[in-house]
Scaffold this motif. Sequence first.
Motif, PDB file in Angstrom:
ATOM      1  N   VAL A 251       0.839  -1.198   0.000  1.00 50.28           N
ATOM      2  CA  VAL A 251       0.000   0.000   0.000  1.00 50.28           C
ATOM      3  C   VAL A 251       0.875   1.249   0.000  1.00 50.28           C
ATOM      4  O   VAL A 251       1.792   1.388   0.819  1.00 50.28           O
ATOM      5  N   GLY A 252       0.618   2.138  -0.957  1.00 46.60           N
ATOM      6  CA  GLY A 252       1.348   3.390  -1.045  1.00 46.60           C
ATOM      7  C   GLY A 252       2.704   3.295  -1.711  1.00 46.60           C
ATOM      8  O   GLY A 252       3.346   4.321  -1.970  1.00 46.60           O
ATOM      9  N   GLY A 253       3.159   2.083  -1.999  1.00 46.18           N
ATOM     10  CA  GLY A 253       4.473   1.899  -2.609  1.00 46.18           C
ATOM     11  C   GLY A 253       4.422   1.944  -4.122  1.00 46.18           C
ATOM     12  O   GLY A 253       3.375   2.133  -4.750  1.00 46.18           O
ATOM     13  N   THR A 254       5.574   1.758  -4.720  1.00 43.51           N
ATOM     14  CA  THR A 254       5.681   1.746  -6.182  1.00 43.51           C
ATOM     15  C   THR A 254       5.051   0.481  -6.733  1.00 43.51           C
ATOM     16  O   THR A 254       5.310  -0.620  -6.236  1.00 43.51           O
ATOM     17  N   PRO A 562     -20.336  -7.482  -1.464  1.00 48.97           N
ATOM     18  CA  PRO A 562     -20.765  -7.283  -2.858  1.00 48.97           C
ATOM     19  C   PRO A 562     -22.147  -7.833  -3.181  1.00 48.97           C
ATOM     20  O   PRO A 562     -22.372  -8.362  -4.271  1.00 48.97           O
ATOM     21  N   ALA A 563     -23.078  -7.711  -2.254  1.00 51.84           N
ATOM     22  CA  ALA A 563     -24.442  -8.168  -2.509  1.00 51.84           C
ATOM     23  C   ALA A 563     -25.103  -7.266  -3.552  1.00 51.84           C
ATOM     24  O   ALA A 563     -24.822  -6.069  -3.611  1.00 51.84           O
ATOM     25  N   PRO A 564     -25.984  -7.825  -4.384  1.00 50.65           N
ATOM     26  CA  PRO A 564     -26.668  -7.012  -5.400  1.00 50.65           C
ATOM     27  C   PRO A 564     -27.777  -6.165  -4.793  1.00 50.65           C
ATOM     28  O   PRO A 564     -28.962  -6.376  -5.038  1.00 50.65           O
ATOM     29  N   LYS A 565     -27.358  -5.188  -3.988  1.00 51.83           N
ATOM     30  CA  LYS A 565     -28.305  -4.308  -3.300  1.00 51.83           C
ATOM     31  C   LYS A 565     -28.054  -2.840  -3.626  1.00 51.83           C
ATOM     32  O   LYS A 565     -28.457  -1.955  -2.874  1.00 51.83           O
ATOM     33  N   GLY A 566     -27.376  -2.577  -4.724  1.00 48.12           N
ATOM     34  CA  GLY A 566     -27.117  -1.212  -5.119  1.00 48.12           C
ATOM     35  C   GLY A 566     -25.727  -0.740  -4.757  1.00 48.12           C
ATOM     36  O   GLY A 566     -25.090  -1.255  -3.838  1.00 48.12           O
ATOM     37  N   ALA A 567     -25.253   0.280  -5.495  1.00 45.23           N
ATOM     38  CA  ALA A 567     -23.902   0.790  -5.293  1.00 45.23           C
ATOM     39  C   ALA A 567     -23.732   1.400  -3.908  1.00 45.23           C
ATOM     40  O   ALA A 567     -22.662   1.294  -3.303  1.00 45.23           O
ATOM     41  N   ALA A 568     -24.770   2.049  -3.382  1.00 51.11           N
ATOM     42  CA  ALA A 568     -24.655   2.669  -2.061  1.00 51.11           C
ATOM     43  C   ALA A 568     -24.386   1.626  -0.986  1.00 51.11           C
ATOM     44  O   ALA A 568     -23.627   1.868  -0.041  1.00 51.11           O
ATOM     45  N   TRP A 569     -25.002   0.457  -1.105  1.00 50.10           N
ATOM     46  CA  TRP A 569     -24.762  -0.640  -0.158  1.00 50.10           C
ATOM     47  C   TRP A 569     -23.292  -1.064  -0.211  1.00 50.10           C
ATOM     48  O   TRP A 569     -22.628  -1.179   0.822  1.00 50.10           O
ATOM     49  N   ARG A 570     -22.790  -1.266  -1.411  1.00 49.84           N
ATOM     50  CA  ARG A 570     -21.427  -1.780  -1.565  1.00 49.84           C
ATOM     51  C   ARG A 570     -20.377  -0.734  -1.188  1.00 49.84           C
ATOM     52  O   ARG A 570     -19.319  -1.061  -0.670  1.00 49.84           O
ATOM     53  N   ARG A 571     -20.654   0.528  -1.486  1.00 46.85           N
ATOM     54  CA  ARG A 571     -19.649   1.572  -1.273  1.00 46.85           C
ATOM     55  C   ARG A 571     -19.731   2.214   0.112  1.00 46.85           C
ATOM     56  O   ARG A 571     -18.988   3.156   0.395  1.00 46.85           O
ATOM     57  N   ALA A 572     -20.598   1.699   0.963  1.00 41.80           N
ATOM     58  CA  ALA A 572     -20.751   2.280   2.299  1.00 41.80           C
ATOM     59  C   ALA A 572     -19.466   2.210   3.116  1.00 41.80           C
ATOM     60  O   ALA A 572     -19.279   2.993   4.055  1.00 41.80           O
ATOM     61  N   VAL A 573     -18.570   1.294   2.784  1.00 41.40           N
ATOM     62  CA  VAL A 573     -17.330   1.123   3.545  1.00 41.40           C
ATOM     63  C   VAL A 573     -16.165   1.882   2.927  1.00 41.40           C
ATOM     64  O   VAL A 573     -15.031   1.754   3.402  1.00 41.40           O
ATOM     65  N   ALA A 574     -16.416   2.638   1.869  1.00 41.71           N
ATOM     66  CA  ALA A 574     -15.326   3.336   1.194  1.00 41.71           C
ATOM     67  C   ALA A 574     -14.542   4.188   2.187  1.00 41.71           C
ATOM     68  O   ALA A 574     -15.106   4.970   2.947  1.00 41.71           O
ATOM     69  N   GLY A 575     -13.238   3.999   2.188  1.00 38.92           N
ATOM     70  CA  GLY A 575     -12.369   4.773   3.059  1.00 38.92           C
ATOM     71  C   GLY A 575     -11.887   4.051   4.293  1.00 38.92           C
ATOM     72  O   GLY A 575     -10.834   4.387   4.834  1.00 38.92           O
ATOM     73  N   SER A 576     -12.626   3.047   4.761  1.00 36.22           N
ATOM     74  CA  SER A 576     -12.201   2.361   5.979  1.00 36.22           C
ATOM     75  C   SER A 576     -12.904   1.021   6.113  1.00 36.22           C
ATOM     76  O   SER A 576     -14.101   0.964   6.399  1.00 36.22           O
ATOM     77  N   MET A 651      -9.509   1.929   0.236  1.00 41.84           N
ATOM     78  CA  MET A 651      -9.033   2.877   1.250  1.00 41.84           C
ATOM     79  C   MET A 651      -7.986   3.851   0.727  1.00 41.84           C
ATOM     80  O   MET A 651      -7.459   4.655   1.493  1.00 41.84           O
ATOM     81  N   LYS A 652      -7.657   3.774  -0.550  1.00 44.20           N
ATOM     82  CA  LYS A 652      -6.601   4.598  -1.124  1.00 44.20           C
ATOM     83  C   LYS A 652      -5.304   4.357  -0.329  1.00 44.20           C
ATOM     84  O   LYS A 652      -5.014   3.220   0.003  1.00 44.20           O
ATOM     85  N   THR A 653      -4.548   5.398   0.011  1.00 42.26           N
ATOM     86  CA  THR A 653      -3.286   5.194   0.728  1.00 42.26           C
ATOM     87  C   THR A 653      -3.301   5.964   2.044  1.00 42.26           C
ATOM     88  O   THR A 653      -4.087   6.903   2.231  1.00 42.26           O
ATOM     89  N   PRO A 654      -2.421   5.607   2.984  1.00 41.45           N
ATOM     90  CA  PRO A 654      -2.365   6.343   4.254  1.00 41.45           C
ATOM     91  C   PRO A 654      -2.041   7.822   4.065  1.00 41.45           C
ATOM     92  O   PRO A 654      -2.452   8.657   4.879  1.00 41.45           O
ATOM     93  N   GLU A 655      -1.310   8.151   3.013  1.00 39.27           N
ATOM     94  CA  GLU A 655      -0.992   9.558   2.758  1.00 39.27           C
ATOM     95  C   GLU A 655      -2.246  10.341   2.388  1.00 39.27           C
ATOM     96  O   GLU A 655      -2.430  11.492   2.797  1.00 39.27           O
ATOM     97  N   VAL A 656      -3.130   9.712   1.627  1.00 39.10           N
ATOM     98  CA  VAL A 656      -4.373  10.356   1.196  1.00 39.10           C
ATOM     99  C   VAL A 656      -5.454  10.224   2.265  1.00 39.10           C
ATOM    100  O   VAL A 656      -6.275  11.132   2.446  1.00 39.10           O
ATOM    101  N   ASN A 657      -5.445   9.109   2.988  1.00 40.52           N
ATOM    102  CA  ASN A 657      -6.538   8.771   3.901  1.00 40.52           C
ATOM    103  C   ASN A 657      -5.995   8.279   5.238  1.00 40.52           C
ATOM    104  O   ASN A 657      -6.219   7.138   5.635  1.00 40.52           O
TER     105      ASN A 657
END
Length: 746
Positions: A251-254, A562-576, A651-657
Amino acid sequence: MRLSLKMIRAPIVLMLAMLLSDIAYSQSSEKVNISSQDVVPAETAERLRAIYEENEFTAESFRGDWIPSGSEYLVIETLPETNGQALVSYDAASGTRTELVSASQLSLPESTDPLFIENYTFSPDGSNILISASSRKSGNETAHHWIFDFESGQLQSVTAGNNSRISPDGQHILFTEQGNLHVYNIQDEGTTSLTNDAVPGSISYNQAVWSPDSKRVVFVKSDASRVRVRKMLEPVDPSYPEVTETRFARVGGTIATLQPGVIDIKNKETRWLPIPIPSEGFYPGEISWAGNSNEVLVEKLSRFRDKRDFFIANVDSGTITTIFEESDPAWVVASYRTNQGLKWFDDYKKFLVLSEKDGWRHAYVGSRNGQNLKNITPGDYDIIDRVAVDESGGWFYFNASPENATQSYLFRARLDGTGNPERITPKNLQGTHNYDISPGANWAFYTYSSANNPPVTQIVRLPEHKVVRVLEDNKALSEKTASWQRKEFFQVDIGDGIIMDGWMIKPGDFDPARKYPVFVYVYGEPHLQTVRDSWGSAMAAYHRAIADLGYLVISMDNRGTPAPKGAAWRRAVAGSLGPLSTEEQAAGLKQLGQMRPYVDLSRVGIWGWSGGGSNTLNALFRKPDIYDMGIAVVPKPQPHLYNAWFQEIYMKTPEVNPEGYEKSAPINYAEGLEGNLLILHGSGETNTHLEIVEGLVDRFITLGKQFDYFVYPNRNHGLSKGKGTPLHVRLQMARYLLTHLPPGPR
């Protein structure tokens, strides 16, 4: 304050017992000897042996491939009289069998060992097939290759290798060897190297595809030479182990530098496609020819997978045209890559692509000029997966389940967007339904299963879904498992409109008037849905054996899975990854306790593998008032040390998040441990490296926390290498569960 076994522990004794047990397993000849003093009942041990060593409860599967004509299919058949294999075709309508390539033809003059077909590849026009076969006897595993011509019936020995592809004109075979691209000329039987600078583990050529005129090859050059090298011990000699090196993008490396190019097979001239390459790197999606031999389709995914573009690159002029692009603050393509790629039709004038741009995963049809994008599957539901595009009939076939996120059915929608999508799977059927549709969409291999019914594979005629022939019925397995306790599905409403799906397995002698301890199986991350109405999912055979010991075994899918319950369901954990799943799993468990009086919330254990292991740690650390014990198998308590490819999507990278990584990492909450914890890991991990876990071990030592820890020598993420390992892992888990969460009703 509860007094339980978690307050009376002897970790050193337990570790020694486990170590002795491991030695006993490794020294046994055929069967594991279960001590009469073992806490695991002999009946359970034998049942687990039947699952993991004898494969008694493994479903038989059917493997077949449609011939490009669409009316016949190929299968590999093992012939009992010779133990060799033959390549056989069957007519879909009549079932007429034709042996195309016999076992005697796939043989070597200097050997009597039978050869086994490892794989086969059709030529683009379907007139030829490239067959790869090898002996499975120790020391003789070299692959051998043949070309079979359908019209003449002739079989010709050829040179090929990994990822072999026959050229559209049928004259050449493209393959990779040691990372380089090579071409074999079928007529003069000579091999030409197209590239020669590959370095194993650092530089390689991938995703190679022939141009329609057979004169060019598009590829992606991967240069990982700047990716940091990780050293690992190889215990060849226990006293003097060797050190091996592998490149690992943390994570965060080359990450590897990727560059798409096109090479002329005659003069070996390479032209690099002028795709903009950001300094942080990117990932390639689909790379293919866009209907002619001068234009290449390139799908480019940003490093965080929050943006993707489809370009058409003109090889000769160097011009780049964007035909589709999308972005989302979370991600547009997840780790399971369902949305990735596109499908051309209408002579490459139009394409079909999956996107969640309106909040649901839908199919969009666009034109080659990047205009007139149209949603052809509108509605508040998700496409689970693409199945086929029937261009001649004007249909797009896909899997969906608008009413039940645990199931899957076949639907189709018109490519022109007119009318409403229609369900092809009969309405009276439930469960999971998978289809492999023939070219022309007249036939399909159709496999049906449910959580309580082993898979059955048939040939059906489409679109009427008429069953023509049964290919595999798993009758013996159905009879053997008929008395098994059923997996029951439920839903829990935890508020704010969040309804979680779950399943439960009860003991065979279940008494609803009494209360039972609960053992939770968790994954809870974006790569896997554990609650699915299909056979064998979520280690069902193992969990049934555990339930019969006297537990309620349950699993629930929180938001972020990844249940088929819509993008909002799946992306609720974005970032952490971690905090939300921990909260929702605990809320679901409490709600279940209110719904079912036989659920004993004073006796709760939890376990999971990989991401589920991480969620097990979070559960014990953050909710010690709920969970009494847990088993974390190959967890990642320090996500910033995990691989870049997966973790950065979510979660992107620790530098960003930085805050997301701080709140996600179980190691930061280790002081909350009160219950009994067993961590199982492998010292040969190439992904969730042992050091990621040993950081948590050091943290426990600093905190003075007692726990149990077992490392399988030189095993990787699946803990499957070596005789007896899969069984040993499950027995050890059962032993720990029985010791620290006593079974049975009250």
